[in-house]
Write an enzyme that holds these catalytic residues in place. Structure first.
Site, PDB file in Angstrom:
ATOM      1  N   GLU A 144      -9.509  -1.850   7.851  1.00 32.48           N
ATOM      2  CA  GLU A 144      -8.173  -2.126   8.380  1.00 32.48           C
ATOM      3  C   GLU A 144      -8.133  -1.835   9.881  1.00 32.48           C
ATOM      4  O   GLU A 144      -7.623  -2.611  10.661  1.00 32.48           O
ATOM      5  CB  GLU A 144      -7.129  -1.266   7.667  1.00 32.48           C
ATOM      6  CG  GLU A 144      -5.724  -1.529   8.208  1.00 32.48           C
ATOM      7  CD  GLU A 144      -4.672  -0.530   7.721  1.00 32.48           C
ATOM      8  OE1 GLU A 144      -3.587  -0.987   7.409  1.00 32.48           O
ATOM      9  OE2 GLU A 144      -4.953   0.679   7.664  1.00 32.48           O
ATOM     10  N   SER A 147       4.738  -1.668   4.070  1.00 33.54           N
ATOM     11  CA  SER A 147       4.959  -3.058   4.478  1.00 33.54           C
ATOM     12  C   SER A 147       5.021  -3.937   3.239  1.00 33.54           C
ATOM     13  O   SER A 147       4.314  -3.679   2.265  1.00 33.54           O
ATOM     14  CB  SER A 147       3.811  -3.569   5.347  1.00 33.54           C
ATOM     15  OG  SER A 147       3.411  -2.609   6.256  1.00 33.54           O
ATOM     16  N   GLN A 155       0.838  -1.188   0.000  1.00 33.35           N
ATOM     17  CA  GLN A 155       0.000   0.000   0.000  1.00 33.35           C
ATOM     18  C   GLN A 155       0.877   1.243   0.000  1.00 33.35           C
ATOM     19  O   GLN A 155       1.695   1.410   0.915  1.00 33.35           O
ATOM     20  CB  GLN A 155      -0.857  -0.042   1.276  1.00 33.35           C
ATOM     21  CG  GLN A 155      -1.768   1.125   1.490  1.00 33.35           C
ATOM     22  CD  GLN A 155      -2.207   1.197   2.952  1.00 33.35           C
ATOM     23  OE1 GLN A 155      -1.417   1.488   3.842  1.00 33.35           O
ATOM     24  NE2 GLN A 155      -3.468   0.923   3.209  1.00 33.35           N
ATOM     25  N   GLY A 156       0.753   2.091  -0.992  1.00 28.71           N
ATOM     26  CA  GLY A 156       1.557   3.310  -1.048  1.00 28.71           C
ATOM     27  C   GLY A 156       0.724   4.524  -0.649  1.00 28.71           C
ATOM     28  O   GLY A 156       0.199   5.229  -1.510  1.00 28.71           O
ATOM     29  N   TYR A 157       0.595   4.735   0.657  1.00 33.47           N
ATOM     30  CA  TYR A 157      -0.199   5.876   1.146  1.00 33.47           C
ATOM     31  C   TYR A 157       0.699   6.920   1.812  1.00 33.47           C
ATOM     32  O   TYR A 157       0.888   8.011   1.308  1.00 33.47           O
ATOM     33  CB  TYR A 157      -1.267   5.414   2.156  1.00 33.47           C
ATOM     34  CG  TYR A 157      -2.487   4.716   1.569  1.00 33.47           C
ATOM     35  CD1 TYR A 157      -2.561   4.367   0.225  1.00 33.47           C
ATOM     36  CD2 TYR A 157      -3.578   4.404   2.388  1.00 33.47           C
ATOM     37  CE1 TYR A 157      -3.679   3.721  -0.285  1.00 33.47           C
ATOM     38  CE2 TYR A 157      -4.704   3.760   1.877  1.00 33.47           C
ATOM     39  CZ  TYR A 157      -4.753   3.422   0.541  1.00 33.47           C
ATOM     40  OH  TYR A 157      -5.857   2.794   0.048  1.00 33.47           O
ATOM     41  N   SER A 158       1.273   6.548   2.983  1.00 30.57           N
ATOM     42  CA  SER A 158       2.007   7.538   3.784  1.00 30.57           C
ATOM     43  C   SER A 158       3.258   8.032   3.064  1.00 30.57           C
ATOM     44  O   SER A 158       3.872   7.317   2.275  1.00 30.57           O
ATOM     45  CB  SER A 158       2.446   6.927   5.108  1.00 30.57           C
ATOM     46  OG  SER A 158       1.340   6.553   5.864  1.00 30.57           O
ATOM     47  N   ASN A 214      -3.276   6.359  17.681  1.00 32.65           N
ATOM     48  CA  ASN A 214      -4.359   6.343  18.664  1.00 32.65           C
ATOM     49  C   ASN A 214      -4.801   7.748  19.061  1.00 32.65           C
ATOM     50  O   ASN A 214      -5.926   7.933  19.523  1.00 32.65           O
ATOM     51  CB  ASN A 214      -3.955   5.480  19.868  1.00 32.65           C
ATOM     52  CG  ASN A 214      -4.127   3.994  19.539  1.00 32.65           C
ATOM     53  OD1 ASN A 214      -4.430   3.641  18.394  1.00 32.65           O
ATOM     54  ND2 ASN A 214      -3.961   3.136  20.528  1.00 32.65           N
TER      55      ASN A 214
END
Lengths: 364, 397
Positions: free
Chosen positions: B242, B159, B124-127, B373
């Site tokens: 998720e 990841s 996953q290429g998000y951040s 959180n």
């Protein structure tokens, strides 16, 4: 599969909540706590009793509604939201269960219908069985009881008391019996009354099925612990609601304080920790009614965990209110104190956790 | 209150238990006599309808109806029997549901089946380094040139990038648009020239994450999912999924049992750890929280099958409460083991393969990842309790 309170139980709870929010404002709670208005207190008691609280747990063949503990929990949650200044856990949950499980047929005939119709009222004192503090403790000898009982629950206006000796044999004492001295204890929570009883050779009517059978007293204590937990959940729910709505109104630095993350996060922490407590409470009540193998462990763990969460909520919700939270004027302290009292009655967190460990054979 | 699933489901449970007995002892290890490859196992589970249940047959799924109770029964019984479940990961858990909702027919045909079968791994290429909690400020740039997307920029916390065949990536394609509506969701083969992967070692000493750099990475125009500028909505349609899955109640219960067993076996001065009152009290506190969490997950399950039961707030707290609880539980295991609890990696006297220290750190990672959180507390207070958002700051100094 359906996990939760039924529609009927939710409705019953809503009646109780509505009655308290319509009729028992903070000013009224204060009057009752200070003992300033006996008539008001009587009106509130009879208003709530008219909803049928006294007959809820009485079996149908004794003139009651034959409800289960989960139904009683739904009421107790409702009472907790408005710090309901009436008896419940002792008089209308623990006493009916003690009599139903521990009494013989004559005893059931004699007492249960009159509890249902609200003609007589019981107080319940079992602290000595849970943990005898100071010089408390009662000995039974040939139908006579001697000793001291502390923190008798719902003892105000009681006609009879259900007490026990250290072995778990439970018995009834009439308030007018010779040798019985009734002493009022003042706790932080003045919305509910707790008593000390001093017994000198007082005539005791033993609940026959409880002799050499601690199953009954344990069941009664489990029920009491679950109901006190429900009361604390109700009180916590209100404290969070009050904190959130205060934070949305109160302005400092040209902003409502509820827009500051320091304040929002306190509210989120309260909500996040309280939310799973509902399910834990309902499951404990359900197990009490239907799953005896799991019931005691769940009652102990619910009492412990909910007491801890409620304590955290009572502190943070007060802090969100700032200085006002600390005042008598706002009256938030009535909820704070109710939570503080419920926490200790029938065993504080450390004591019930030790019991939970024992039940699982963890301490040898 | 009714905790029975009913005879139909109990029959189904019996079927799952039979299945578990048939495959008892199955293992992905070469050394095992019951060795099987992950993707073979995956196909068996799909064929039974134990995973990919509601995904149409034509895309390689089981082609049945979603059944939350059956899913729960499968997860519980497989976990009890210590039989491995289906493969997870970003592709199966996030990309497949996204494609089912937003993908073209061609994309569904092309990607879903190999992903379900474990033959196509996704990352996953998000951040990005400067787009963490504020993900929508991401700057990796995509320009359309001659029918191709040309992508430049950097992703982080990726990841499994080193094992992946594909990445689903959020890319800024509309630099003039407001930040949430200038993003597109683009699928990138990881063997495209111009991609550089650098492993990022985390505190557990695993390279669980990577940094991924893009220099003129060129992919066909048709690799976009949804329309230009829809990327934020496409990504958010499955992000909630998720968060809910980060603290599985079955796993939490298994770890509690591991902790209890360890406390019965290990000793100090010949005394079992569980017989030491202060340790025992902490154990009971954690057990209380686990029990509350288990009951809460039943309540959430119930709300999914009984319309009208409103547990909106209850769903929002899962990631926050679940990850904090696991972290606390592993910390307790370390404390009761004392010096022994600090042992890690390959060493004499290691307990439970060092899993207490590993999970203690790993769950700190999960407390931070998947929306920190603190962000969870913003969501709970704003969407759950209706509290106001922090006022926008015009320009940070």
């Amino acid at each position: 599969m359906y996990f939760g309170l039924s529609e009927e139980q939710n409705q019953f709870q809503d009646y109780v909540k509505k009655f308290l929010s319509d009729n028992v404002s903070v000013d009224e709670i204060r009057k009752i706590a200070n003992g300033d208005d006996q008539k008001l207190h009587e009106d509130i008691k009879s208003g709530l009793m008219n909803l049928g609280l006294s007959s809820l747990l009485i079996p149908e063949n004794y003139g009651g509604l034959g409800g289960d503990l989960l139904s009683a929990v739904s009421i107790a949650q409702g009472l907790g939201t408005g710090v309901g200044p009436i008896s419940f856990a002792g008089s209308y949950v623990m006493a009916p269960i003690a009599l139903s499980l521990g009494g013989n047929d004559d005893q059931k005939d004699k007492y249960l219908p009159k509890i249902a119709s609200n003609e007589i009222k019981f107080g319940v004192g079992l602290s000595e069985y849970v943990a005898a503090r100071e010089d408390s403790g009662i000995e039974l000898n040939k139908g006579k009881a001697s000793g001291k009982a502390l923190f008798v629950i719902d003892g105000d206006d009681a006609d009879f008391f259900i007490l026990s000796d250290k072995g778990g044999t439970m018995f009834i004492v009439d308030k007018n019996e010779k040798g019985l001295e009734i002493i009022q204890l003042t706790t932080v929570d003045k919305t509910r009354l707790y008593l000390e009883l001093n017994l000198k050779n007082v005539k005791a009517e033993v609940l026959q099925e409880t002799e050499n059978n601690p199953f009954v007293i344990q069941k009664v204590i489990d029920a009491g612990r679950i109901i006190l937990s429900a009361d604390s959940i109700g009180a916590s729910e209100t404290m969070i609601e009050k904190a959130v709505s205060y934070a949305k109104e109160r302005k400092q630095f040209n902003r409502v304080i509820g827009s500051f993350q320091a304040v929002k996060h306190m509210c989120a922490e309260m909500a996040a920790d309280l939310e799973p407590c509902y399910a834990m409470l309902w499951q404990a009540a359900h197990s009490f009614d239907h799953d005896p193998d799991e019931a005691r462990l769940q009652a102990c763990q619910a009492k412990s965990h909910i007491s801890e969460v409620a304590k955290m909520v009572s502190k943070k919700a007060t802090e969100v209110h700032g200085g006002m939270g600390f005042t008598d004027l706002l009256g938030l302290h009535y909820w704070f104190k109710r939570i503080g009292l419920n926490r200790q009655i029938l065993g504080g967190p450390e004591l019930v956790r030790e019991e939970a460990a024992e039940l699982q054979g963890f301490n040898q | 209150m009714n905790l029975e699933y009913g005879p139909e489901y109990e029959d189904f449970r019996a079927e799952v238990i039979d299945f578990c007995m048939e495959y008892e002892g199955i293992s992905f290890e070469n050394t095992s006599s019951k060795n099987i490859s992950r993707s073979e196992w995956q196909k068996i589970l799909i064929e039974k309808g134990f995973i990919a249940r509601a995904i149409p047959k034509e895309y390689g799924g089981f082609g049945g109806e979603t059944d939350i109770i059956k899913s729960r029964i499968i997860a519980t019984e497989l976990s009890k029997a210590k039989i491995p479940g289906g493969m997870g990961g970003q592709g199966i858990d996030m990309l497949v549901p996204t494609l089912l909702e937003w993908g073209t027919e061609e994309q569904k045909q092309h990607y879903i089946q190999p992903t379900l079968h474990g033959e196509m791994i996704w990352c996953q290429g998000y951040s990005e380094p400067n787009a963490g909690s504020d993900l929508a400020s991401l700057q990796t740039k995509g320009e359309l040139k001659d029918g191709n997307w040309v992508i430049n920029g950097q992703k982080i916390w990726t990841s499994t990038a080193q094992y992946s065949q594909m990445m689903f990536c959020l890319v800024r394609t509309e630099p003039q648009a407001p930040k949430h509506s200038g993003i597109s969701f683009i699928l990138i083969p990881m063997d495209t020239p111009g991609i550089e992967i650098r492993p990022l070692v985390d505190m557990t000493l695993n390279a669980g994450f990577n940094e991924v750099f893009f220099t003129d990475v060129t992919v066909p125009e048709g690799n976009i999912v949804g329309k230009r500028g829809d990327g934020w909505s496409v990504a958010n349609s499955v992000l909630g999924h998720e968060r809910g899955s980060l603290a599985d109640p079955n796993a939490t219960m298994n770890r509690l049992n591991t902790l209890i067993n360890m406390m019965k076996e290990e000793t100090i001065d010949g005394r079992r750890l569980i017989d030491i009152p202060s340790y025992r009290d902490r154990l009971m506190q954690v057990q209380g929280k686990v029990m509350a969490n288990q009951a809460h997950s039943l309540r959430l399950l119930s709300s999914k099958i009984n319309p009208g039961q409103n547990v909106k707030l209850g769903g929002m707290i899962q990631k926050l409460v679940g990850t904090e609880l696991r972290h606390e539980m592993e910390a307790l295991a370390i404390d009761v083991l004392g010096e022994i609890g600090t042992l890690y990696e390959e060493t004499p006297r290691l307990k439970e393969n060092g899993s207490f220290q590993f999970h203690y750190m790993y769950f700190l990672g999960l407390i931070i990842g998947g929306g920190t959180n603190q962000i969870q507390k913003n969501i709970i207070s704003e969407r759950g309790l209706g509290m106001p958002k922090e006022p926008k700051v015009q320009e940070a100094s």
